[in-house]
Design a protein around this motif. Structure first.
Motif, PDB file in Angstrom:
ATOM      1  N   UNK A   1       5.637   4.216   0.717  1.00 30.84           N
ATOM      2  CA  UNK A   1       5.158   2.945  -0.141  1.00 30.84           C
ATOM      3  C   UNK A   1       5.624   1.751   1.193  1.00 30.84           C
ATOM      4  N   UNK A   2       4.718   1.091   1.289  1.00 25.51           N
ATOM      5  CA  UNK A   2       4.853  -0.142   2.200  1.00 25.51           C
ATOM      6  C   UNK A   2       5.138  -1.668   1.350  1.00 25.51           C
ATOM      7  N   UNK A   3       6.284  -2.143   1.738  1.00 21.57           N
ATOM      8  CA  UNK A   3       6.572  -3.573   1.168  1.00 21.57           C
ATOM      9  C   UNK A   3       6.482  -4.713   2.212  1.00 21.57           C
ATOM     10  N   UNK A   4       6.083  -5.821   1.574  1.00 20.79           N
ATOM     11  CA  UNK A   4       6.574  -6.896   2.620  1.00 20.79           C
ATOM     12  C   UNK A   4       7.754  -7.715   2.017  1.00 20.79           C
ATOM     13  N   UNK A   5       8.775  -7.850   2.786  1.00 20.52           N
ATOM     14  CA  UNK A   5       9.993  -8.867   2.452  1.00 20.52           C
ATOM     15  C   UNK A   5      10.004  -9.906   3.357  1.00 20.52           C
ATOM     16  N   UNK A   6       9.929 -10.913   2.964  1.00 18.82           N
ATOM     17  CA  UNK A   6       9.893 -12.129   3.785  1.00 18.82           C
ATOM     18  C   UNK A   6       9.002 -11.866   5.214  1.00 18.82           C
ATOM     19  N   UNK A   7       9.471 -11.965   6.239  1.00 16.22           N
ATOM     20  CA  UNK A   7       8.733 -11.923   7.366  1.00 16.22           C
ATOM     21  C   UNK A   7       8.683 -10.534   8.086  1.00 16.22           C
ATOM     22  N   UNK A   8       9.060  -9.509   7.411  1.00 18.62           N
ATOM     23  CA  UNK A   8       8.916  -7.980   7.886  1.00 18.62           C
ATOM     24  C   UNK A   8       8.660  -7.192   6.899  1.00 18.62           C
ATOM     25  N   UNK A   9       8.359  -5.672   7.258  1.00 17.24           N
ATOM     26  CA  UNK A   9       7.927  -4.869   6.299  1.00 17.24           C
ATOM     27  C   UNK A   9       8.944  -3.836   6.146  1.00 17.24           C
ATOM     28  N   UNK A  10       9.029  -3.093   4.987  1.00 13.57           N
ATOM     29  CA  UNK A  10       9.849  -1.874   4.621  1.00 13.57           C
ATOM     30  C   UNK A  10       8.822  -0.823   4.253  1.00 13.57           C
ATOM     31  N   UNK A  11       9.028   0.273   4.811  1.00 11.63           N
ATOM     32  CA  UNK A  11       8.248   1.570   4.306  1.00 11.63           C
ATOM     33  C   UNK A  11       9.359   2.175   3.723  1.00 11.63           C
ATOM     34  N   UNK A  12       9.372   2.701   2.407  1.00  6.92           N
ATOM     35  CA  UNK A  12      10.236   3.444   1.644  1.00  6.92           C
ATOM     36  C   UNK A  12       9.539   4.791   1.371  1.00  6.92           C
ATOM     37  N   UNK A  13      10.288   5.898   2.256  1.00  3.71           N
ATOM     38  CA  UNK A  13       9.739   6.858   2.417  1.00  3.71           C
ATOM     39  C   UNK A  13      10.347   8.022   1.162  1.00  3.71           C
ATOM     40  N   UNK A  14       9.413   8.850   0.601  1.00  9.29           N
ATOM     41  CA  UNK A  14       9.896   9.965  -0.373  1.00  9.29           C
ATOM     42  C   UNK A  14       9.707  11.234  -0.152  1.00  9.29           C
ATOM     43  N   UNK A  15      10.196  12.272  -0.439  1.00  8.41           N
ATOM     44  CA  UNK A  15      10.187  13.510  -0.236  1.00  8.41           C
ATOM     45  C   UNK A  15       9.076  13.895  -1.302  1.00  8.41           C
TER      46      UNK A  15
ATOM     47  N   UNK B   1       0.827  -1.068  -0.044  1.00 12.98           N
ATOM     48  CA  UNK B   1       0.188   0.189  -0.025  1.00 12.98           C
ATOM     49  C   UNK B   1       0.725   1.277   0.032  1.00 12.98           C
ATOM     50  N   UNK B   2       0.257   2.238  -0.163  1.00 14.57           N
ATOM     51  CA  UNK B   2       0.873   3.729  -0.166  1.00 14.57           C
ATOM     52  C   UNK B   2       0.133   4.673   0.659  1.00 14.57           C
ATOM     53  N   UNK B   3       0.724   5.529   1.597  1.00 18.04           N
ATOM     54  CA  UNK B   3       0.195   6.618   2.099  1.00 18.04           C
ATOM     55  C   UNK B   3       0.786   8.051   1.927  1.00 18.04           C
ATOM     56  N   UNK B   4      -0.026   9.039   1.538  1.00 17.49           N
ATOM     57  CA  UNK B   4       0.572  10.165   1.057  1.00 17.49           C
ATOM     58  C   UNK B   4       0.058  11.250   2.129  1.00 17.49           C
ATOM     59  N   UNK B   5       1.171  12.258   2.437  1.00 19.03           N
ATOM     60  CA  UNK B   5       0.918  13.456   3.299  1.00 19.03           C
ATOM     61  C   UNK B   5       1.569  14.612   2.314  1.00 19.03           C
ATOM     62  N   UNK B   6       1.106  15.875   2.937  1.00 20.19           N
ATOM     63  CA  UNK B   6       1.679  17.016   1.996  1.00 20.19           C
ATOM     64  C   UNK B   6       3.408  17.028   2.005  1.00 20.19           C
ATOM     65  N   UNK B   7       4.034  16.305   3.089  1.00 26.07           N
ATOM     66  CA  UNK B   7       5.563  16.361   3.175  1.00 26.07           C
ATOM     67  C   UNK B   7       6.228  15.006   2.541  1.00 26.07           C
ATOM     68  N   UNK B   8       5.520  13.880   2.647  1.00 30.06           N
ATOM     69  CA  UNK B   8       6.115  12.923   2.305  1.00 30.06           C
ATOM     70  C   UNK B   8       5.267  11.815   1.642  1.00 30.06           C
ATOM     71  N   UNK B   9       5.731  10.920   1.075  1.00 39.60           N
ATOM     72  CA  UNK B   9       4.945   9.660   0.185  1.00 39.60           C
ATOM     73  C   UNK B   9       5.706   8.445   0.631  1.00 39.60           C
TER      74      UNK B   9
END
Length: 75
Positions: free
Chosen positions: A36-50, A26-34
């Protein structure tokens, strides 16, 4: 791959793992950042964009917790 091993990698190596092994959730967007949430094996990684410059500013890796809360709103 274990979360501990992922956290020991450099940013570019972490992004390579996300691109190769990550399943987009999924993704989540605010005024300052975007985010993207990823599942990798048994954990999550949130990639944060300006949002203004469309650049990656941070990777947040976790198994559970409050960082998942923003992806469950609206259901």
């Amino acid at each position: 791959m274990e979360l501990y091993d992922f956290n020991r990698l450099e940013l570019n190596e972490q992004m390579e793992v996300v691109n190769q092994l990550g399943a987009f959730i999924d993704n989540h967007v605010t005024k300052t950042e975007r985010c993207n949430l990823y599942a990798v094996d048994m954990f999550f990684v949130e990639v944060v964009y300006n949002s203004e410059y469309n650049t990656i500013t941070e990777l947040r890796s976790f198994k559970t917790g409050y960082l998942l809360d923003k992806y469950s709103t609206g259901f």
